[in-house]
Design a protein around this motif. Structure first.
Motif, PDB file in Angstrom:
ATOM      1  N   HIS A   1       0.802  -1.229   0.000  1.00  0.00           N
ATOM      2  CA  HIS A   1       0.000   0.000   0.000  1.00  0.00           C
ATOM      3  C   HIS A   1       0.832   1.274   0.000  1.00  0.00           C
ATOM      4  CE1 HIS A   1      -3.622  -2.365   0.477  1.00  0.00           C
ATOM      5  NE2 HIS A   1      -2.997  -3.051   1.404  1.00  0.00           N
ATOM      6  N   SER A   2       2.154   1.134  -0.040  1.00  0.00           N
ATOM      7  CA  SER A   2       3.056   2.287  -0.129  1.00  0.00           C
ATOM      8  C   SER A   2       2.753   3.363   0.907  1.00  0.00           C
ATOM      9  CB  SER A   2       2.996   2.895  -1.532  1.00  0.00           C
ATOM     10  OG  SER A   2       3.358   1.945  -2.490  1.00  0.00           O
ATOM     11  N   ILE A   3       2.546   2.937   2.140  1.00  0.00           N
ATOM     12  CA  ILE A   3       2.257   3.912   3.194  1.00  0.00           C
ATOM     13  C   ILE A   3       3.526   4.650   3.599  1.00  0.00           C
ATOM     14  CG2 ILE A   3       0.286   2.600   4.048  1.00  0.00           C
ATOM     15  CD1 ILE A   3       2.090   1.728   6.429  1.00  0.00           C
ATOM     16  N   SER A   4       3.348   5.809   4.218  1.00  0.00           N
ATOM     17  CA  SER A   4       4.483   6.626   4.663  1.00  0.00           C
ATOM     18  C   SER A   4       4.983   6.214   6.030  1.00  0.00           C
ATOM     19  CB  SER A   4       4.073   8.092   4.717  1.00  0.00           C
ATOM     20  OG  SER A   4       3.701   8.531   3.447  1.00  0.00           O
ATOM     21  N   ALA A   5       4.059   5.827   6.915  1.00  0.00           N
ATOM     22  CA  ALA A   5       4.450   5.465   8.279  1.00  0.00           C
ATOM     23  C   ALA A   5       3.411   4.524   8.868  1.00  0.00           C
ATOM     24  CB  ALA A   5       4.579   6.707   9.152  1.00  0.00           C
ATOM     25  N   TYR A   6       3.856   3.716   9.821  1.00  0.00           N
ATOM     26  CA  TYR A   6       2.980   2.791  10.540  1.00  0.00           C
ATOM     27  C   TYR A   6       3.197   3.047  12.023  1.00  0.00           C
ATOM     28  CZ  TYR A   6       0.540  -1.542  11.690  1.00  0.00           C
ATOM     29  OH  TYR A   6      -0.367  -2.470  12.150  1.00  0.00           O
ATOM     30  N   ILE A   7       2.153   3.463  12.713  1.00  0.00           N
ATOM     31  CA  ILE A   7       2.238   3.777  14.139  1.00  0.00           C
ATOM     32  C   ILE A   7       1.427   2.733  14.902  1.00  0.00           C
ATOM     33  CG2 ILE A   7       1.792   5.510  15.915  1.00  0.00           C
ATOM     34  CD1 ILE A   7       3.679   6.620  13.832  1.00  0.00           C
ATOM     35  N   GLU A   8       2.082   2.048  15.832  1.00  0.00           N
ATOM     36  CA  GLU A   8       1.393   1.040  16.651  1.00  0.00           C
ATOM     37  C   GLU A   8       0.753   1.723  17.858  1.00  0.00           C
ATOM     38  OE1 GLU A   8       3.923  -2.258  17.684  1.00  0.00           O
ATOM     39  OE2 GLU A   8       4.863  -2.208  15.708  1.00  0.00           O
ATOM     40  N   LYS A   9      -0.512   1.397  18.091  1.00  0.00           N
ATOM     41  CA  LYS A   9      -1.230   2.017  19.208  1.00  0.00           C
ATOM     42  C   LYS A   9      -0.595   1.685  20.559  1.00  0.00           C
ATOM     43  CE  LYS A   9      -5.787   2.263  17.130  1.00  0.00           C
ATOM     44  NZ  LYS A   9      -7.175   1.796  17.230  1.00  0.00           N
ATOM     45  N   GLN A  10      -0.082   0.451  20.674  1.00  0.00           N
ATOM     46  CA  GLN A  10       0.484   0.020  21.953  1.00  0.00           C
ATOM     47  C   GLN A  10       1.673   0.878  22.360  1.00  0.00           C
ATOM     48  OE1 GLN A  10      -0.158  -1.726  19.269  1.00  0.00           O
ATOM     49  NE2 GLN A  10      -0.854  -3.805  19.707  1.00  0.00           N
ATOM     50  N   THR A  11       2.376   1.431  21.388  1.00  0.00           N
ATOM     51  CA  THR A  11       3.569   2.236  21.682  1.00  0.00           C
ATOM     52  C   THR A  11       3.387   3.664  21.172  1.00  0.00           C
ATOM     53  OG1 THR A  11       4.604   1.535  19.617  1.00  0.00           O
ATOM     54  CG2 THR A  11       5.098   0.224  21.591  1.00  0.00           C
ATOM     55  N   PHE A  12       2.133   4.108  21.069  1.00  0.00           N
ATOM     56  CA  PHE A  12       1.842   5.428  20.500  1.00  0.00           C
ATOM     57  C   PHE A  12       2.555   6.520  21.283  1.00  0.00           C
ATOM     58  CE2 PHE A  12      -0.599   9.320  19.872  1.00  0.00           C
ATOM     59  CZ  PHE A  12      -0.724   9.344  18.495  1.00  0.00           C
ATOM     60  N   ASN A  13       3.207   7.387  20.522  1.00  0.00           N
ATOM     61  CA  ASN A  13       3.933   8.500  21.099  1.00  0.00           C
ATOM     62  C   ASN A  13       3.540   9.732  20.285  1.00  0.00           C
ATOM     63  OD1 ASN A  13       6.291  10.435  20.841  1.00  0.00           O
ATOM     64  ND2 ASN A  13       6.992   9.166  22.555  1.00  0.00           N
ATOM     65  N   ARG A  14       2.991  10.719  20.958  1.00  0.00           N
ATOM     66  CA  ARG A  14       2.516  11.918  20.248  1.00  0.00           C
ATOM     67  C   ARG A  14       3.621  12.562  19.415  1.00  0.00           C
ATOM     68  NH1 ARG A  14      -2.309  14.782  22.613  1.00  0.00           N
ATOM     69  NH2 ARG A  14      -3.331  13.195  23.859  1.00  0.00           N
ATOM     70  N   SER A  15       4.802  12.683  19.993  1.00  0.00           N
ATOM     71  CA  SER A  15       5.912  13.318  19.272  1.00  0.00           C
ATOM     72  C   SER A  15       6.279  12.531  18.024  1.00  0.00           C
ATOM     73  CB  SER A  15       7.143  13.448  20.172  1.00  0.00           C
ATOM     74  OG  SER A  15       6.847  14.308  21.251  1.00  0.00           O
ATOM     75  N   ALA A  16       6.320  11.207  18.145  1.00  0.00           N
ATOM     76  CA  ALA A  16       6.655  10.361  16.988  1.00  0.00           C
ATOM     77  C   ALA A  16       5.579  10.489  15.908  1.00  0.00           C
ATOM     78  CB  ALA A  16       6.811   8.913  17.418  1.00  0.00           C
ATOM     79  N   PHE A  17       4.315  10.544  16.317  1.00  0.00           N
ATOM     80  CA  PHE A  17       3.225  10.698  15.358  1.00  0.00           C
ATOM     81  C   PHE A  17       3.342  12.039  14.639  1.00  0.00           C
ATOM     82  CE2 PHE A  17      -1.036  12.324  14.334  1.00  0.00           C
ATOM     83  CZ  PHE A  17      -1.433  11.369  13.414  1.00  0.00           C
ATOM     84  N   LEU A  18       3.559  13.108  15.397  1.00  0.00           N
ATOM     85  CA  LEU A  18       3.688  14.444  14.801  1.00  0.00           C
ATOM     86  C   LEU A  18       4.866  14.505  13.838  1.00  0.00           C
ATOM     87  CD1 LEU A  18       2.906  16.645  17.933  1.00  0.00           C
ATOM     88  CD2 LEU A  18       1.402  16.189  15.977  1.00  0.00           C
ATOM     89  N   ARG A  19       5.975  13.877  14.218  1.00  0.00           N
ATOM     90  CA  ARG A  19       7.155  13.845  13.349  1.00  0.00           C
ATOM     91  C   ARG A  19       6.833  13.095  12.051  1.00  0.00           C
ATOM     92  NH1 ARG A  19      10.356  12.783  17.011  1.00  0.00           N
ATOM     93  NH2 ARG A  19      10.235  10.530  16.963  1.00  0.00           N
ATOM     94  N   ALA A  20       6.116  11.963  12.159  1.00  0.00           N
ATOM     95  CA  ALA A  20       5.741  11.183  10.974  1.00  0.00           C
ATOM     96  C   ALA A  20       4.838  12.011  10.055  1.00  0.00           C
ATOM     97  CB  ALA A  20       5.033   9.891  11.380  1.00  0.00           C
ATOM     98  N   VAL A  21       3.912  12.755  10.632  1.00  0.00           N
ATOM     99  CA  VAL A  21       3.017  13.599   9.835  1.00  0.00           C
ATOM    100  C   VAL A  21       3.816  14.689   9.127  1.00  0.00           C
ATOM    101  CG1 VAL A  21       1.141  15.296   9.946  1.00  0.00           C
ATOM    102  CG2 VAL A  21       0.954  13.150  11.211  1.00  0.00           C
ATOM    103  N   GLU A  22       4.697  15.364   9.862  1.00  0.00           N
ATOM    104  CA  GLU A  22       5.489  16.444   9.274  1.00  0.00           C
ATOM    105  C   GLU A  22       6.406  15.926   8.167  1.00  0.00           C
ATOM    106  OE1 GLU A  22       7.215  18.036  12.847  1.00  0.00           O
ATOM    107  OE2 GLU A  22       5.551  19.431  13.140  1.00  0.00           O
ATOM    108  N   GLU A  23       7.052  14.775   8.388  1.00  0.00           N
ATOM    109  CA  GLU A  23       7.940  14.203   7.369  1.00  0.00           C
ATOM    110  C   GLU A  23       7.153  13.776   6.130  1.00  0.00           C
ATOM    111  OE1 GLU A  23       9.951  11.089   9.503  1.00  0.00           O
ATOM    112  OE2 GLU A  23      11.274  12.509  10.535  1.00  0.00           O
TER     113      GLU A  23
END
Length: 184
Positions: free
Chosen positions: A95-117
């Motif tokens: 599916h050529s996704i940009s990032a995969y974030i696991e809920k069990q280890t969800f980190n707001r900063s990591a999510f925001l960084r993935a969105v910005e990148e």
């Protein structure tokens, strides 16, 4: 999850469309243009859509959303409770996704960084799509470290033509140096 994602994306300045069903998500995808999709593959009945995409009501519907986003060229981030390495790899590949974030280890900063990148990568791709085929060829050779004379020889054009193409590339990419153009 939908509220958390909506809040984070809104804070980044996105116009968020949150979807509560597969039908909502597909409907928005078909009629609007989106710059980013955030799809939740494992949260039934919930879809979080950021500037374009939602999460889905079931895994199969989530995969259908991923396929639609890929077909429409919408960069996508997956947020999911699934953590099996083989399944994650399959989702990246198919599916050529940009990032995969696991809920069990969800980190707001990591999510925001993935969105910005993801958003920055999409903007760069959009800028490059404004170049003509010949301008892309000149830029590719420039990125390989060739001089104007070497580019001219390789493309069978004059050095003045290379300079004209580089001027157009610089203007379209809004840069002023060879190194800045190469970086883009």
């Amino acid at each position: 999850w939908r509220s958390i994602l909506e809040e984070l994306l809104t804070d980044l300045g996105f116009n968020v469309r949150a979807c509560a069903s597969f039908g909502d998500a597909i409907g928005f995808m078909r009629k609007d243009k989106f710059s980013l999709a955030v799809v939740d593959l494992s949260l039934k009945g919930t879809v979080a859509l950021n500037l374009e995409e939602p999460s889905e009501t079931s895994n199969s519907e989530g995969y259908q959303l991923l396929e639609n986003a890929r077909a429409l060229g919408i960069p996508t981030i997956v947020v999911s409770g699934m953590a099996e390495a083989q399944e994650i790899q399959r989702i990246y590949t198919e599916h050529s996704i940009s990032a995969y974030i696991e809920k069990q280890t969800f980190n707001r900063s990591a999510f925001l960084r993935a969105v910005e990148e993801t958003h920055a990568a999409q903007q760069s791709t959009s800028e490059l799509s404004a170049l003509t085929e010949r301008e892309r060829e000149v830029l590719d050779l420039l990125a390989q470290g060739l001089t104007n004379k070497e580019i001219a020889e390789k493309l069978f054009i004059t050095t003045n033509t290379v300079k004209r193409h580089l001027k157009a590339v610089f203007e379209k990419l809004d840069v002023h140096t060879r190194s800045a153009a190469t970086a883009k």
